[in-house]
Design an enzyme around this catalytic site. Sequence first.
Site, PDB file in Angstrom:
ATOM      1  N   ALA A 153      12.752 112.132  -0.521  1.00 36.20           N
ATOM      2  CA  ALA A 153      11.302 112.336  -0.397  1.00 36.20           C
ATOM      3  C   ALA A 153      10.564 112.142  -1.706  1.00 36.20           C
ATOM      4  CB  ALA A 153      11.024 113.733   0.160  1.00 36.20           C
ATOM      5  N   TYR A 177       3.697 111.712   1.416  1.00 36.41           N
ATOM      6  CA  TYR A 177       2.631 112.683   1.163  1.00 36.41           C
ATOM      7  C   TYR A 177       1.729 112.178   0.033  1.00 36.41           C
ATOM      8  CZ  TYR A 177       0.406 117.168   0.089  1.00 36.41           C
ATOM      9  OH  TYR A 177      -0.505 118.161  -0.141  1.00 36.41           O
ATOM     10  N   THR A 179       0.803 113.024  -2.851  1.00 39.51           N
ATOM     11  CA  THR A 179       1.165 113.066  -4.267  1.00 39.51           C
ATOM     12  C   THR A 179       2.336 112.155  -4.615  1.00 39.51           C
ATOM     13  OG1 THR A 179       2.712 114.909  -3.948  1.00 39.51           O
ATOM     14  CG2 THR A 179       0.407 115.468  -4.424  1.00 39.51           C
ATOM     15  N   LYS A 180       2.974 111.538  -3.624  1.00 41.57           N
ATOM     16  CA  LYS A 180       4.201 110.796  -3.876  1.00 41.57           C
ATOM     17  C   LYS A 180       3.926 109.479  -4.614  1.00 41.57           C
ATOM     18  CE  LYS A 180       7.194 113.603  -1.950  1.00 41.57           C
ATOM     19  NZ  LYS A 180       6.416 114.714  -1.413  1.00 41.57           N
ATOM     20  N   ASN A 181       4.997 108.814  -5.054  1.00 39.51           N
ATOM     21  CA  ASN A 181       4.859 107.559  -5.800  1.00 39.51           C
ATOM     22  C   ASN A 181       4.131 106.493  -4.991  1.00 39.51           C
ATOM     23  OD1 ASN A 181       6.303 108.910  -7.718  1.00 39.51           O
ATOM     24  ND2 ASN A 181       7.927 107.401  -7.904  1.00 39.51           N
TER      25      ASN A 181
END
Length: 366
Positions: A153, A177, A179-181
């Site tokens: 994740a 989500y 905030t992810k890369n």
Amino acid sequence: MIPIVRPILGDEEVAAVREVLASGMLAQGPKVKAFESAFAKDVGRKQGIAVANGTEALHIALAAHGIGAGNEVLIPPLTFFATASTVLQCGARPVFVDVTRDSYSMDPAKVAAAITRKTAAIMPVHLYGQTAEMDPVLEAARSQGLPVIEDAAQAHGAEYHGKKAGNLGDTACFSFYATKNMTTGEGGMIVTDNDEIADKARLLRDHGQASKYQHVLVGYNYRMTEIAAAIGLVQLQKLDGWVKQRRANAAALTKGLEGIDGLVPPSEGNWMVHSYYQYIVRREDSFPISRDEIVRLLTEDGVGSRPSYPMPLYQQKALRDLRIRGRCPVAEDVVPRLFELPVHPGVGPTEVERILAAVERIARPA
């Protein structure tokens, strides 16, 4: 304020969403199928199954592998709650394997001893953007005929021995989500080379429907929307460039932290490519102030900072109430020491200088 995270959305994403809205096809459709194919290809997998979020990806992957009542799944204690909660949602129990002090990931030397007759799977977590040390984990799993499900994740763009995160175990799960890369707002993906697992995962995400209103098993409504997939297709094209920027920012931060006694920057394992979803610093006892005071002072100085996870998962009330136990001394020692600095692609050289100057001020007060 330099934000600790910042989703990067541009005109291309806006145009992709407008195209979906104009099409009238909002639920799972051709954009989802295209995103599944593109993401699986990028990771190096045959099959991609898109879902509504990363938690649901873990839940479905576990269920597709037959994890259920009476089973145990080995996981690390230092991770997001969903790694444990999805095991419980399947009727199984999480068993915690301690982490290493430097990587914060599952300690491969402790995996074999944790396997019992009840163990049904091993689920290492690629934490903060770096993969777990997978070869010994895979060896321990293969020796007992156990599947390895990667919780990837946080590891978009990470690599291990020349292979991408998500292409190391039997099946892997990603989160998109905000905030992810890379993001789809909310979203998740399961990737695998196992056609049987992929087929079952597709059934489970859509009420067990083999065809319209023909239900062959009891499943869930875990489908991804066309809007999310359209954003994902654009973001995937930008992922490699963003990971390079994260790595450049991380290198600059690490160089700047050299010589500050009591602060340990993140390490990159041998033959690994860290994608720096988060830049995690460990505060040692020689540093003059506490971790929480570091976070407070940095925030007041305009640098986004926050503690990492508050406790090993087995200390969470929800798990204690279920009599889920654990004893992981390394995790218990490092968790109160970890804090995060901004590393996302919105951070440039000027922001890196500001971050390092703020850290210097609290390390060497006048």
